[in-house]
Design a protein around this motif. Structure first.
Motif, PDB file in Angstrom:
ATOM      1  N   ALA A   1      -4.353   4.093   8.812  1.00  0.00           N
ATOM      2  CA  ALA A   1      -4.874   2.738   8.993  1.00  0.00           C
ATOM      3  C   ALA A   1      -5.962   2.713  10.052  1.00  0.00           C
ATOM      4  CB  ALA A   1      -3.738   1.788   9.391  1.00  0.00           C
TER       5      ALA A   1
ATOM      6  N   SER B   1      -3.607  -5.929  13.140  1.00  0.00           N
ATOM      7  CA  SER B   1      -2.326  -6.646  13.178  1.00  0.00           C
ATOM      8  C   SER B   1      -2.438  -7.941  13.969  1.00  0.00           C
ATOM      9  CB  SER B   1      -1.244  -5.751  13.801  1.00  0.00           C
ATOM     10  OG  SER B   1      -1.000  -4.632  12.985  1.00  0.00           O
TER      11      SER B   1
ATOM     12  N   PRO C   1      -5.225  -0.335  13.741  1.00  0.00           N
ATOM     13  CA  PRO C   1      -3.996  -1.030  13.335  1.00  0.00           C
ATOM     14  C   PRO C   1      -3.580  -2.180  14.250  1.00  0.00           C
ATOM     15  CG  PRO C   1      -3.492   1.140  14.228  1.00  0.00           C
ATOM     16  CD  PRO C   1      -4.964   1.094  14.036  1.00  0.00           C
TER      17      PRO C   1
ATOM     18  N   PHE D   1       1.931  -0.252  11.160  1.00  0.00           N
ATOM     19  CA  PHE D   1       0.758   0.047  10.351  1.00  0.00           C
ATOM     20  C   PHE D   1       0.074   1.341  10.790  1.00  0.00           C
ATOM     21  CE2 PHE D   1       0.923  -4.514   9.122  1.00  0.00           C
ATOM     22  CZ  PHE D   1       0.924  -4.322   7.752  1.00  0.00           C
TER      23      PHE D   1
ATOM     24  N   TYR E   1      -4.982  -2.215   6.125  1.00  0.00           N
ATOM     25  CA  TYR E   1      -3.764  -2.532   5.386  1.00  0.00           C
ATOM     26  C   TYR E   1      -3.076  -3.803   5.872  1.00  0.00           C
ATOM     27  CZ  TYR E   1      -4.445   2.264   3.786  1.00  0.00           C
ATOM     28  OH  TYR E   1      -4.972   3.409   3.261  1.00  0.00           O
ATOM     29  N   ALA E   2      -3.139  -4.064   7.176  1.00  0.00           N
ATOM     30  CA  ALA E   2      -2.530  -5.297   7.678  1.00  0.00           C
ATOM     31  C   ALA E   2      -3.216  -6.514   7.073  1.00  0.00           C
ATOM     32  CB  ALA E   2      -2.603  -5.345   9.205  1.00  0.00           C
TER      33      ALA E   2
END
Length: 209
Positions: free
Chosen positions: A134, A141, A137, A119, A64-65
């Motif tokens: 996630a 990130s 994460p 996240f 997702y990051a």
């Protein structure tokens, strides 16, 4: 056929299925980075296609990051495109000072820790949109934060952009391989080679003025 679904395979290489979305993202990513090493303004237009398809890909593999990073990339791409096109007098390759490097290092550490924590909990904060936890994460990130800074430095034609991209590419090679996005992992190995070439090419241009 749903072009944007990673389940739709374009072809296989050594039993690894390459989806259309991964293929398109990879090809335009390679073109964009190569053009950046040559300080060619077309790096920005080809980058937009890469960003669109990576956004779709990363959502489907729970990175997702990296997914949100593509939104930022799109905004900076428009800025970089405008800056290179309309401010040629400011487009010489330069370097940032030592104080700025120190501040950037501090920002990288703090931002990575904050983003990594957020996240890691995003599936709890927004369960309607993010049904799965996630993956990696903090590593994800770290890539996001370095990429954000590196893109700004690229838009401003600062040579330090390539040092950051080299680190990003090294992390992504292992991260994407671990996530099973093998083709993209191989692409980032090529990116690593291109970033090294870009560093030496920009250094030569910087020395020659």
């Amino acid at each position: 056929m749903n072009l944007f679904n990673i389940e739709n395979v374009a072809f296989e290489v050594l039993n690894y299925p390459i989806s259309y979305v991964e293929l398109i993202a990879t090809l335009f990513g390679l073109i964009s980075v190569y053009l950046a090493t040559r300080a060619n303004i077309l790096t920005w237009s080809t980058g937009i296609v890469n960003e669109l398809f990576l956004f779709i890909l990363f959502f489907q593999v729970q990175l997702y990051a990296d997914m949100f990073l593509q939104v930022y990339f799109f905004a900076v791409t428009l800025y970089g495109w405008y800056n290179w096109k309309n401010k040629p007098e400011e487009n010489g390759i330069t370097s940032i000072d030592s104080k700025s490097k120190l501040w950037l290092s501090l920002i990288i550490v703090l931002s990575t820790l904050i983003a990594g924590y957020l996240f890691s909990k995003i599936h709890l904060y927004l369960p309607l949109y993010f049904k799965f936890e996630a993956s990696y994460p903090f590593a994800d990130s770290f890539v996001m934060v370095l990429s954000i800074i590196a893109t700004v430095l690229l838009a401003k034609k600062k040579i330090e952009t390539w040092y950051l991209w080299i680190v990003v590419d090294l992390v992504c090679v292992f991260l994407f391989f671990k996530k099973g996005i093998v083709f993209l992992s191989l692409e980032y190995f090529v990116f690593l080679c291109l970033a090294t070439f870009g560093l030496f090419n920009w250094k030569r241009q910087l020395r020659n003025g």
